[in-house]
Design an enzyme around this catalytic site. Structure first.
Site, PDB file in Angstrom:
ATOM      1  N   ASP A   1      -5.111 -14.965   1.343  1.00  0.00           N
ATOM      2  CA  ASP A   1      -4.294 -16.129   1.036  1.00  0.00           C
ATOM      3  C   ASP A   1      -4.813 -17.252   1.940  1.00  0.00           C
ATOM      4  OD1 ASP A   1      -2.306 -17.607  -0.202  1.00  0.00           O
ATOM      5  OD2 ASP A   1      -0.723 -16.156   0.238  1.00  0.00           O
TER       6      ASP A   1
ATOM      7  N   HIS B   1       4.141 -19.036   4.205  1.00  0.00           N
ATOM      8  CA  HIS B   1       3.618 -20.377   4.477  1.00  0.00           C
ATOM      9  C   HIS B   1       4.182 -20.907   5.801  1.00  0.00           C
ATOM     10  CE1 HIS B   1       3.171 -20.143   0.054  1.00  0.00           C
ATOM     11  NE2 HIS B   1       2.081 -20.872   0.279  1.00  0.00           N
TER      12      HIS B   1
ATOM     13  N   ARG C   1       7.925 -16.654  -9.337  1.00  0.00           N
ATOM     14  CA  ARG C   1       6.480 -16.444  -9.484  1.00  0.00           C
ATOM     15  C   ARG C   1       6.180 -15.007  -9.921  1.00  0.00           C
ATOM     16  NH1 ARG C   1       3.956 -18.017  -3.951  1.00  0.00           N
ATOM     17  NH2 ARG C   1       2.016 -17.771  -5.089  1.00  0.00           N
TER      18      ARG C   1
ATOM     19  N   LYS D   1      -2.323 -10.780  -6.599  1.00  0.00           N
ATOM     20  CA  LYS D   1      -1.826 -11.108  -5.266  1.00  0.00           C
ATOM     21  C   LYS D   1      -0.368 -10.718  -5.144  1.00  0.00           C
ATOM     22  CE  LYS D   1      -0.976 -15.922  -6.552  1.00  0.00           C
ATOM     23  NZ  LYS D   1      -1.364 -17.297  -6.303  1.00  0.00           N
ATOM     24  N   HIS D   2       0.130 -10.541  -3.978  1.00  0.00           N
ATOM     25  CA  HIS D   2      -0.312 -10.690  -2.600  1.00  0.00           C
ATOM     26  C   HIS D   2      -0.318  -9.304  -1.971  1.00  0.00           C
ATOM     27  CE1 HIS D   2       1.659 -14.521  -3.707  1.00  0.00           C
ATOM     28  NE2 HIS D   2       0.686 -15.075  -2.987  1.00  0.00           N
TER      29      HIS D   2
END
Length: 176
Positions: free
Chosen positions: A150, A76, A33, A63-64
């Site tokens: 997020d 997550h 990513r 982000k992040h």
């Protein structure tokens, strides 16, 4: 092209670019990513992505914040800890965000990361930290745009905070 297609379907905000530097090969969530391992390369490509969005009427959201690249934990699933000192964080992790802010990025997404070098008050996610969101991002770095968190259902938050409490803490910390 991405901005044009987003506008065609009525989307006005793109939660991109990923401004994280992929500097940990064991990172289970950022890896592909990211635009890479080099801060200058990540910054240049993030800036070009931002310009492509914003020059065509789409809000770009980097982000992040303050940087999810050097973790071996997926936020997550649990709360990652980034153990670098403030000087290292400033020269590597924060570098792309500083340049994007200087160049006028419209939005920044805070990550669910524990960064003791920026907030030593305990296992507080950066997304819930006034020291990181308000003091660092808004005051010291001068960011005036929209601040998103997020997803508030990620385990980096829900393992340690009740949902209603987390949302209130995120807002108090300076997130929009």
């Amino acid at each position: 092209q991405i901005a044009w297609q987003l506008k065609r379907i009525g989307v006005h905000i793109n939660f991109a670019p990923v401004a994280d530097i992929n500097n940990n090969p064991r990172n289970p969530v950022i890896s592909s990513r990211s635009f890479g391992e080099d801060r200058a390369n990540v910054t240049r490509k993030s800036l070009l992505y931002m310009l492509g969005m914003q020059d065509n009427g789409i809000i770009a959201v980097a982000k992040h914040f303050p940087g999810h690249g050097d973790t071996h934990v997926d936020s997550h699933l649990e709360l990652p800890v980034i153990k670098h000192d403030p000087a290292r964080l400033d020269s590597i992790e924060l570098f792309p965000f500083k340049e994007l802010i200087y160049s006028g990025i419209s939005g920044i997404m805070t990550g669910h990361l524990n960064v003791p070098g920026l907030d030593s008050t305990g296992r507080i996610p950066s997304s819930l930290s006034a020291s990181i969101v308000d003091t660092l991002l808004k005051q010291k770095m001068g960011f005036k745009g929209l601040v998103f968190t997020d997803a508030m259902t990620m385990k980096g938050i829900t393992n340690n905070f009740e949902p209603d409490s987390a949302v209130i803490r995120a807002f108090i910390a300076g997130n929009d």
